[in-house]
Design a protein around this motif. Structure first.
Motif, PDB file in Angstrom:
ATOM      1  N   ARG A   1       1.043  -1.699  -0.134  1.00 14.21           N
ATOM      2  CA  ARG A   1      -0.452  -0.153  -0.699  1.00 14.21           C
ATOM      3  C   ARG A   1       1.257   1.676   0.224  1.00 14.21           C
ATOM      4  O   ARG A   1       1.261   1.840   0.815  1.00 14.21           O
TER       5      ARG A   1
ATOM      6  N   VAL B   1      -4.126   2.709  -1.864  1.00 11.87           N
ATOM      7  CA  VAL B   1      -4.772   1.601  -2.667  1.00 11.87           C
ATOM      8  C   VAL B   1      -3.925   0.735  -2.493  1.00 11.87           C
ATOM      9  O   VAL B   1      -3.054   0.016  -2.281  1.00 11.87           O
TER      10      VAL B   1
ATOM     11  N   GLU C   1      -2.528  -2.669  -3.256  1.00 10.23           N
ATOM     12  CA  GLU C   1      -2.347  -3.348  -3.832  1.00 10.23           C
ATOM     13  C   GLU C   1      -1.857  -5.118  -3.874  1.00 10.23           C
ATOM     14  O   GLU C   1      -0.822  -5.396  -2.888  1.00 10.23           O
TER      15      GLU C   1
END
Length: 116
Positions: free
Chosen positions: A57, A71, A73
């Motif tokens: 992240r 986000v 990942e």
């Protein structure tokens, strides 16, 4: 019988491990091989590769090559392992890896090997 070579007289050996997305692995491997990693007495460009899932992240001031800040990942990555026949080779290989790898913070580890 062969000549005895004491362990103390042999240079320390290391294993370099790094992770990258499949499309970047060959470029990084070639840079690391050019720095001297992946060599045995009668072989060159030796490595072991396995597929896995990387997770990260990006936070704060990150500038990710893949994904977005904040986000989580999960991406396919390859794990590549290769021998470095000395500390100098390992250091040169890591330097080459950092220059060739597209990630802001490449994932890698260097392990010192024992000779039994």
């Amino acid at each position: 019988m062969g000549a005895f070579v004491s362990r103390a007289s042999r240079p320390a050996r290391y294993t370099l491990v790094f992770h990258a997305e499949p499309q970047f692995v060959d470029t990084v491997k070639q840079a690391v091989f050019a720095a001297g990693a992946g060599r045995y007495p009668n072989y060159s460009e030796c490595c072991w590769t396995a597929t896995g899932t990387g997770q990260f992240r990006p936070v704060g001031a990150a500038n990710p090559h893949t994904g977005e800040v904040g986000v989580l990942e999960k991406i396919e990555e390859l794990r590549v392992e290769m021998l470095c026949d000395s500390e100098e080779t390992a250091r040169k290989a890591v330097e080459a890896l950092k220059k060739a790898h597209p990630y802001e913070e490449p994932s890698y580890a260097v392990y010192k090997l024992e000779d039994f």
